[in-house]
Write an enzyme that holds these catalytic residues in place. Structure first.
Site, PDB file in Angstrom:
ATOM      1  N   GLU A 161      -0.009  19.255  26.210  1.00  0.00           N
ATOM      2  CA  GLU A 161       0.517  19.388  24.849  1.00  0.00           C
ATOM      3  C   GLU A 161       1.020  18.021  24.457  1.00  0.00           C
ATOM      4  OE1 GLU A 161       3.544  22.295  23.859  1.00  0.00           O
ATOM      5  OE2 GLU A 161       2.588  23.788  25.140  1.00  0.00           O
ATOM      6  N   GLU A 175       5.962  25.212  30.875  1.00  0.00           N
ATOM      7  CA  GLU A 175       7.262  24.548  30.762  1.00  0.00           C
ATOM      8  C   GLU A 175       8.416  25.371  31.336  1.00  0.00           C
ATOM      9  OE1 GLU A 175       8.010  22.991  26.869  1.00  0.00           O
ATOM     10  OE2 GLU A 175       6.167  21.827  26.837  1.00  0.00           O
TER      11      GLU A 175
END
Ligand code: NOJ
Length: 576
Positions: free
Chosen positions: A479, A268
């Site tokens: 995720e 991320e």
């Protein structure tokens, strides 16, 4: 392991500001270059790793369990599925495996599903066996940076309890475990001397997974930058990070390529780059304007990631190497052309920032480029060539969706005005439908205001990822999960363990994936966040994402209902 480094110490008033300008070699010390500053006194002193901890971090808490624990058998009573959350039309029993099945849906045989965690959030043992401090050891010492002032000092003590952790997920039938390496455990100063104890530790984590039939997946960087690199040259703000990251990646690929097939370079980048600027006075100062810092970071991430990708492939061409994207599905708030344009800007400034370079062009989307080219160097043709194609799957931590709309002032008034509150991205977001009344789905914990259960949009999101970035190895949800609202207020085990919002999130999300699969989207795997409740960064331990509850006093783990609901979807729908 070398334990000393030469540093230039700048005493620039209170609080103490330290800037290192030299790096430890394998022998501990290399020539230093002192920087000068009118307001600072500059000198060289030698600091050991312990001194470094003491100066920057201070005392750390230690767990009572501080040697590797042999797993105990998982009691069969803890593996009994919970009462059903979804009732079929003809009630057929009380437990999840008895759900009725939609015959036209299936997960392919090779679809992988697992759980994820990350080093600083779960490992604890921050000073054990030669680990160096990371920026998160420092950030957790900035008063109230973490709302609860929690630290990762002990966390879930996974550093010593990993065998138990792997045994538990294996007992549940989970086939994949995704974890990150702590860079500063391996290179206590970020580069130079290697800490052999850390390598031995991760050898055993990986071997334990293999022993239990669990596929290990490794992320190299999940936000815990070695503190030394931040202070030495500004961390991700400097292109000096590229060779350091590549050396670290090289070591990891070389050591574990025959045992670990799936790799993620960075987790991320939108989030950790937007974490810049770091709090003043706790890290060495930078001259880069605050608003530009995240884009410097992103630039160096793309360079470091792509170099690392090619190094990994040259070591073992069969590895699957990618980076983990984030953002969310973007729903136009209205059907106006202004909102449609805002949606495109939102894709460009979020997913597109990293996905367009890696999957499409080697360069930024045009709206982003027209801003960043005013201060960032352009990628050279050679760099573009390296960046383009540097991911084998499209890995997205796809938790949620947002409504997107143009700023009230209109997009152009924003793009032309650097002091506009939405500059430079110039789009607006909300979780509320245009009636300003209903949210797009059940809310998560107030500590995760960015996240609602928005599983209705998942099929459209999956189509968008596949159609836009056309990954050769398919799309993976690396995720997904939700923080059950106010879960921390529940004190008795029985109420903690039944987590209906998280359970329905997983069931509905996986149904949405089944729909997308049946419509031809090549979804290849999912990783639930998280293996268990852990340090939710600046939200501390109170915001819980785990499919297991952890009593942080005793370090006992307990499966929540969502763990069973998650696994059950594969038991019901995966081709044998
Ligand atoms: C994504 C991050 O990778 C992870 O570290 C974090 O805990 C979860 N989102 C939940 O916020």
């Amino acid at each position: 392991m070398a334990s000393t480094a030469v540093m230039a110490v700048l005493l620039a008033g209170s609080p103490l500001v330290l800037a290192q300008t030299s790096f430890p070699s394998s022998t501990g010390v290399v020539a230093s270059q002192t920087s000068s500053s009118a307001a600072a006194f500059v000198t060289n002193i030698q600091l050991s790793l312990d001194d470094y901890w003491d100066l920057y971090i201070g005392p750390v808490a230690n767990a009572s369990i501080n040697t590797t624990v042999t797993p105990t058998p998982i009691p069969s009573s803890s593996l009994i599925p919970p009462p059903s959350l979804y009732y079929p039309s003809f009630p057929s029993g009380q437990q999840v495996p008895l759900q009725s099945q939609n015959e036209s849906w299936k997960f392919p045989k090779d679809f992988w599903y697992g759980v994820a965690g990350a080093s600083y959030q779960i490992e604890g043992a921050v000073k054990a066996e030669g680990r160096g401090p990371s920026i998160w050891d420092r950030l957790t010492r900035v008063p109230n940076y973490v709302v609860t002032n929690d630290t990762g000092d002990v966390a879930n003590n996974n550093y010593y309890l990993y065998k138990e952790d792997v045994a538990r997920i294996a007992a549940l039938g989970i086939k994949t475990y995704s974890f990150s390496l702590s860079w500063s455990r391996i290179f206590p100063f970020g580069s130079g001397a290697v800490n052999e104890a850390a390598l031995a530790h991760y050898d055993d984590v990986i071997d334990t997974c293999l022993e239990y039939g669990v596929t290990p997946m490794v992320t190299l960087y999940h936000w815990d930058l070695p503190l030394f690199l931040q202070n030495a040259y500004g961390g991700w703000l400097s292109d000096k990070i590229v060779p350091d990251f590549v050396a670290y990646a090289n070591l990891a690929f070389t050591r574990w390529h025959s045992k670990v097939h799936y790799w993620f370079t960075v987790n991320e980048p939108i989030v950790f780059c937007t974490n810049y600027p770091l709090p003043e006075h706790y890290f060495t100062k930078t001259d880069i304007p605050s608003i530009q810092q995240k884009y410097y970071c992103g630039h160096n991430v793309l360079l470091a990631h792509s170099e690392a990708y090619h190094v990994g492939k040259s070591i073992n061409a069969s590895l699957s190497i990618s980076l983990k994207h984030n953002g969310g599905y973007k729903i136009p708030r209205t059907n106006s052309s202004a909102d449609a344009a805002a949606v495109q800007r939102a894709w460009d400034f979020q997913e597109g920032w990293f996905s367009d370079p890696v999957f499409l062009t080697g360069d930024y989307p045009s709206s982003l480029k027209s801003y960043v080219s005013t201060f960032l160097p352009a990628f050279t043709d050679a760099q573009k060539e390296k960046i383009n194609g540097s991911a084998d799957i499209y890995a997205h931590d796809a938790y949620t969706s947002d409504f997107i709309m143009a700023p009230d002032s209109g997009i152009e008034a924003c793009t032309k005005n650097e002091s506009h509150s939405l500059f430079p991205s110039c789009y607006n977001t909300t979780k509320l439908y245009a009636n300003n009344y209903w949210a797009l789905g059940p809310a998560s914990d107030p500590g995760s205001p960015w996240l609602n259960k928005a599983t209705d949009w998942v099929p459209a999101f999956l189509h968008y990822m596949q159609d836009t970035w056309k990954p050769r190895g398919g799309v993976a949800i690396t995720e997904f999960g939700i923080s059950e609202p106010y879960e921390e207020l529940r004190k008795d085990l029985a109420s903690i363990l039944i987590d209906p919002i998280r359970s329905s999130y997983y069931v509905d999300y996986l149904k949405a994936i089944l729909i997308a699969l049946s419509e031809g989207v090549d979804v290849v795997g999912t990783l639930a966040w998280s293996i268990y409740d852990n340090l939710e960064w600046s939200q501390g331990y109170g915001v819980k994402f785990g499919i297991q509850y952890v009593n942080l006093t005793t370090q006992e783990r307990y499966f929540k209902a969502s763990a069973f609901e998650y696994v059950n979807m594969f038991q019901v729908y995966q081709e044998k």
